[in-house]
Scaffold this motif. Structure first.
Motif, PDB file in Angstrom:
ATOM      1  N   ARG A 156       0.975  -1.289  -0.011  1.00  0.00           N
ATOM      2  CA  ARG A 156       0.140   0.109  -0.064  1.00  0.00           C
ATOM      3  C   ARG A 156       0.721   1.268  -0.009  1.00  0.00           C
ATOM      4  O   ARG A 156       0.470   2.294  -0.183  1.00  0.00           O
ATOM      5  N   GLY A 157       2.277   1.229   0.069  1.00  0.00           N
ATOM      6  CA  GLY A 157       3.107   2.135  -0.191  1.00  0.00           C
ATOM      7  C   GLY A 157       3.116   3.133   1.315  1.00  0.00           C
ATOM      8  O   GLY A 157       2.993   2.723   2.249  1.00  0.00           O
ATOM      9  N   LEU A 158       4.119   4.199   0.899  1.00  0.00           N
ATOM     10  CA  LEU A 158       4.156   5.295   1.902  1.00  0.00           C
ATOM     11  C   LEU A 158       3.417   6.481   1.790  1.00  0.00           C
ATOM     12  O   LEU A 158       3.159   6.681   0.706  1.00  0.00           O
ATOM     13  N   ALA A 159       3.210   7.249   2.987  1.00  0.00           N
ATOM     14  CA  ALA A 159       2.797   8.380   2.881  1.00  0.00           C
ATOM     15  C   ALA A 159       3.721   9.314   3.097  1.00  0.00           C
ATOM     16  O   ALA A 159       4.448   9.287   4.075  1.00  0.00           O
ATOM     17  N   PHE A 160       3.733  10.623   2.601  1.00  0.00           N
ATOM     18  CA  PHE A 160       4.551  11.679   2.825  1.00  0.00           C
ATOM     19  C   PHE A 160       4.334  12.273   4.067  1.00  0.00           C
ATOM     20  O   PHE A 160       3.092  12.769   4.135  1.00  0.00           O
ATOM     21  N   ASP A 161       5.294  12.581   4.862  1.00  0.00           N
ATOM     22  CA  ASP A 161       5.061  13.205   6.216  1.00  0.00           C
ATOM     23  C   ASP A 161       5.763  14.474   6.397  1.00  0.00           C
ATOM     24  O   ASP A 161       6.078  14.893   7.492  1.00  0.00           O
ATOM     25  N   GLY A 162       6.052  15.058   5.284  1.00  0.00           N
ATOM     26  CA  GLY A 162       6.699  16.580   5.539  1.00  0.00           C
ATOM     27  C   GLY A 162       8.070  16.395   5.442  1.00  0.00           C
ATOM     28  O   GLY A 162       8.987  15.480   5.815  1.00  0.00           O
ATOM     29  N   ARG A 163       8.836  17.623   5.338  1.00  0.00           N
ATOM     30  CA  ARG A 163      10.482  17.831   5.598  1.00  0.00           C
ATOM     31  C   ARG A 163      10.487  18.026   7.229  1.00  0.00           C
ATOM     32  O   ARG A 163       9.882  18.784   7.684  1.00  0.00           O
ATOM     33  N   ILE A 164      11.419  17.204   7.670  1.00  0.00           N
ATOM     34  CA  ILE A 164      11.903  17.228   9.060  1.00  0.00           C
ATOM     35  C   ILE A 164      12.294  18.754   9.431  1.00  0.00           C
ATOM     36  O   ILE A 164      11.901  19.120  10.441  1.00  0.00           O
ATOM     37  N   ALA A 165      12.994  19.485   8.604  1.00  0.00           N
ATOM     38  CA  ALA A 165      13.388  20.840   8.857  1.00  0.00           C
ATOM     39  C   ALA A 165      12.290  21.825   8.688  1.00  0.00           C
ATOM     40  O   ALA A 165      12.549  22.607   9.302  1.00  0.00           O
ATOM     41  N   GLU A 166      11.254  21.418   7.998  1.00  0.00           N
ATOM     42  CA  GLU A 166      10.066  22.424   7.767  1.00  0.00           C
ATOM     43  C   GLU A 166       9.226  22.593   9.054  1.00  0.00           C
ATOM     44  O   GLU A 166       8.494  23.210   9.418  1.00  0.00           O
ATOM     45  N   ASP A 167       9.124  21.246   9.851  1.00  0.00           N
ATOM     46  CA  ASP A 167       8.530  21.353  10.884  1.00  0.00           C
ATOM     47  C   ASP A 167       8.779  22.218  12.188  1.00  0.00           C
ATOM     48  O   ASP A 167      10.021  22.565  12.052  1.00  0.00           O
ATOM     49  N   PHE A 168       7.996  22.613  12.879  1.00  0.00           N
ATOM     50  CA  PHE A 168       8.255  23.179  13.918  1.00  0.00           C
ATOM     51  C   PHE A 168       7.423  22.793  15.295  1.00  0.00           C
ATOM     52  O   PHE A 168       6.751  22.233  15.157  1.00  0.00           O
ATOM     53  N   LYS A 169       8.023  23.403  16.542  1.00  0.00           N
ATOM     54  CA  LYS A 169       7.339  23.088  17.668  1.00  0.00           C
ATOM     55  C   LYS A 169       6.509  24.259  18.284  1.00  0.00           C
ATOM     56  O   LYS A 169       7.048  25.472  18.008  1.00  0.00           O
ATOM     57  N   LEU A 170       5.512  23.995  19.017  1.00  0.00           N
ATOM     58  CA  LEU A 170       4.690  25.124  19.560  1.00  0.00           C
ATOM     59  C   LEU A 170       5.305  25.327  20.718  1.00  0.00           C
ATOM     60  O   LEU A 170       6.291  24.686  21.362  1.00  0.00           O
ATOM     61  N   ALA A 171       4.841  26.505  21.511  1.00  0.00           N
ATOM     62  CA  ALA A 171       5.369  26.748  22.925  1.00  0.00           C
ATOM     63  C   ALA A 171       5.196  25.579  23.853  1.00  0.00           C
ATOM     64  O   ALA A 171       6.020  25.310  24.790  1.00  0.00           O
TER      65      ALA A 171
END
Length: 618
Positions: free
Chosen positions: A465-480
């Motif tokens: 069934r394959g893979l799903a894209f989960d974003g660029r690791i460097a593009e993600d950020f944390k909330l406070a």
């Protein structure tokens, strides 16, 4: 190369070949939590170089149109070149490079895809010289041409080429001590490309000997990354990488070998999607490319629609934002939609996840026009030539990136709450040009390329069934709160919840309590905002309802959007907000529009801000 309204394209095959090959993939989970995936279909033999493939194609179908472009953007006539005519010009230009001592250093091309670009590219490759296609923005949109100079300093080209007088300043910035060429000599300080051509028999014979000696390890291109995740780097692309990748695609899409592809394509040749994936698909499979002088933006997409009256593509490539502006026009224009679907086998999207609502609407429109076309996607990078995975099966979710191609090995490595995708295979770069430090850092101790992209299994128990894209690791950020926000997941979910109201969005909220967003109204709704970006009551209520839908089901703070700010100024390619591949650079947009980010973050009662119903500021 006559002007003609109707280039000759390959005739449809008498017997249809299957669109997709069966999926054959295996997965293993190691004790350290690393998951390995690979195709169980072996990679078949293939051409040693693009040059070998091009020469064979020219001999087999010399009268077929290879490339067509508008004589002038926005005009009706097409200028064309056949495979046979291209082969003659390529060989004569290659002979000229040899005679002038220009065959042993790279050839740098500053202008976009077109006939002269193509024949010079193939001429350089025919004598073993790497081609360096530069982003058009580097030559046209800066005063100091710093990136262009840095590229030229690194690769030290023997030849610099540009297509028209608008490139004069870019050429002047990098041509000192080098041979400068242009299409017709109209660029200051350049000679016409035709002046380089030679028909000397001994030189032509020398070209053929050089072309015969090109092997999979010969460097074909040096492609510079867009810089969206750092300074541009020169990625080595060998002939073996490029031909292996096209063979991998042939095996996943069997119809390519039986039905030469016909493309209508705007994607730039300075990047791997347009210049490798799409152009090489034509070169390796005897097809025809029509250069689309439109773009996925209001005011430009209309040219694409008009071109569809002349072209019946068998495969259509675009980025999700492109489908976002194209689809409303096709839904409203029955004749344009009929032309689009007439011969279409595949619709392909890449560079970002397609909003689910767009996938649903495209399929509904195809059914309405009696088309059996499939939508598909893949994943890849400049470093992978580019495709490592493809969805060669009917997809039911738009974030799917498919399964490994034959010969490709994937390694999913835990990285915080995500899994980084690392890759290995015959289509993976040997490294970065004259940067052994970057090359060493790019690969792990098992020889897998570190991609910086995150993926997840669609079904942990069924790798097919394959893979799903989960974003660029460097593009993600944390909330406070310390909670991660997955930008690559949340952005398409917002666009899907908006159900066609929005064209694209940028996710904000780094080190803040809540997630917010900047967004652009879809073309059909742009008139519902005034010049200051204040939406009509109808649009405000509709978008508030979309934010509520996104938050349904008790989603946590990192999975919903509290406030939205509509923008009326379209993202700027010149300012780097849109990459040459057509997707938003989230970081650059946030930096350039810091005032808008501050406004939506503050949660004021500004008339330009749309709040999620039942949020603290409602």
């Amino acid at each position: 190369m006559p002007d003609t309204p109707a280039p000759t394209t390959p005739a449809p095959a008498a017997t249809a070949t299957p669109t997709f090959a069966p999926v054959a993939v295996a997965a293993d989970l190691r004790p350290d939590g690393v998951r390995l995936l690979h195709s169980t279909t072996p990679l078949a033999p293939h051409e040693p170089s693009l040059v070998h493939a091009f020469r064979a194609g020219a001999a087999a179908h010399p009268g077929r149109t290879l490339l067509a472009q508008r004589t002038t953007p926005g005009e009706d006539a097409w200028r064309t070149i056949t495979w046979g005519d291209a082969a003659v010009r390529v060989e004569r230009l290659a002979a000229g490079l040899l005679e002038r001592g220009l065959a042993d250093r790279p050839v740098m091309i500053l202008s976009p895809g077109g006939i002269e670009h193509l024949v010079l590219m193939l001429a350089a490759m025919s004598v073993g010289a790497p081609v360096v296609p530069s982003s058009v923005a580097y030559a046209l949109t800066t005063a100091d041409h710093a990136k262009l100079r840095a590229m030229a300093d690194l690769v030290d080209p023997a030849v610099v080429f540009a297509d028209g007088p608008e490139y004069a300043h870019g050429v002047a910035a990098v041509s000192a001590g080098r041979t400068a060429l242009s299409a017709d000599g109209a660029v200051d300080g350049t000679r016409a490309l035709a002046a380089l051509e030679s028909a000397d028999p001994s030189s032509l014979a020398a070209v053929r000997r050089r072309a015969d000696s090109i092997d999979p390890g010969t460097v074909a291109k040096i492609l510079f990354t867009s810089g969206s995740t750092g300074a541009p780097k020169g990625v080595i692309n060998t002939h073996g990488m490029l031909t292996a990748n096209q063979q991998q695609m042939r095996q996943a899409w069997p119809f390519l070998a039986a039905e030469p592809p016909v493309l209508l394509d705007w994607l730039p040749w300075s990047h791997t999607f347009g210049g490798n994936h799409n152009l090489n698909m034509v070169l390796m499979n005897g097809g025809t490319m029509w250069i689309d002088d439109g773009r996925p933006a209001p005011g430009m997409i209309e040219r694409t629609v008009r071109n569809m009256t002349d072209v019946a593509p068998t495969v259509y490539f675009n980025v999700p934002a492109g489908y976002g502006v194209l689809l409303p026009i096709l839904e409203a224009d029955e004749s344009a939609a009929a032309a689009f679907f007439a011969s279409l086998r595949l619709g392909f999207y890449a560079a970002a996840a397609l909003p689910q609502e767009l996938l649903t609407r495209i399929r509904a429109l195809a059914r309405r026009h009696g088309s059996g076309m499939e939508m598909t996607t893949s994943w890849g990078q400049t470093e992978t030539a580019p495709a490592m995975t493809t969805a060669h099966f009917r997809i039911d979710r738009s974030d799917t990136i498919g399964v490994p191609l034959p010969g490709c090995e994937l390694k999913l490595v835990p990285s915080g709450p995500k899994q980084e995708l690392r890759v290995r295979g015959p289509n993976v770069t040997p490294g970065f040009f004259r940067r052994p430090d970057l090359t060493a850092a790019a690969f792990d101790d098992e020889g897998y390329l570190r991609t910086g992209d995150a993926v997840r299994m669609v079904d942990e128990d069924d790798p097919a069934r394959g893979l799903a894209f989960d974003g660029r690791i460097a593009e993600d950020f944390k909330l406070a709160t310390g909670t991660f926000v997955s930008v690559g997941t949340l952005r398409p979910e917002l666009l899907s919840a908006a159900d066609g109201l929005l064209t694209d969005a940028v996710i904000c909220g780094h080190d803040r309590e809540e997630v917010t967003a900047l967004a652009w109204p879809a073309a059909g709704h742009a008139g519902e905002c005034d010049e200051n970006g204040v939406p009509t009551p109808r649009l405000r209520d509709a978008l508030a309802a979309a934010l509520a839908r996104l938050a349904d089901g008790g989603r946590g703070s990192s999975q919903r959007i509290e406030r939205l700010r509509l923008l009326t100024e379209w993202p700027s390619l010149d300012a780097g907000e849109i990459t040459d591949k057509g997707y938003l650079n989230q970081r650059v947009v946030r930096e350039r529009r810091a005032a808008d980010v501050a406004l939506v973050t503050a949660g004021s009662d500004d008339a330009r801000i749309i709040h999620r119903p039942n949020s603290a500021n409602t």
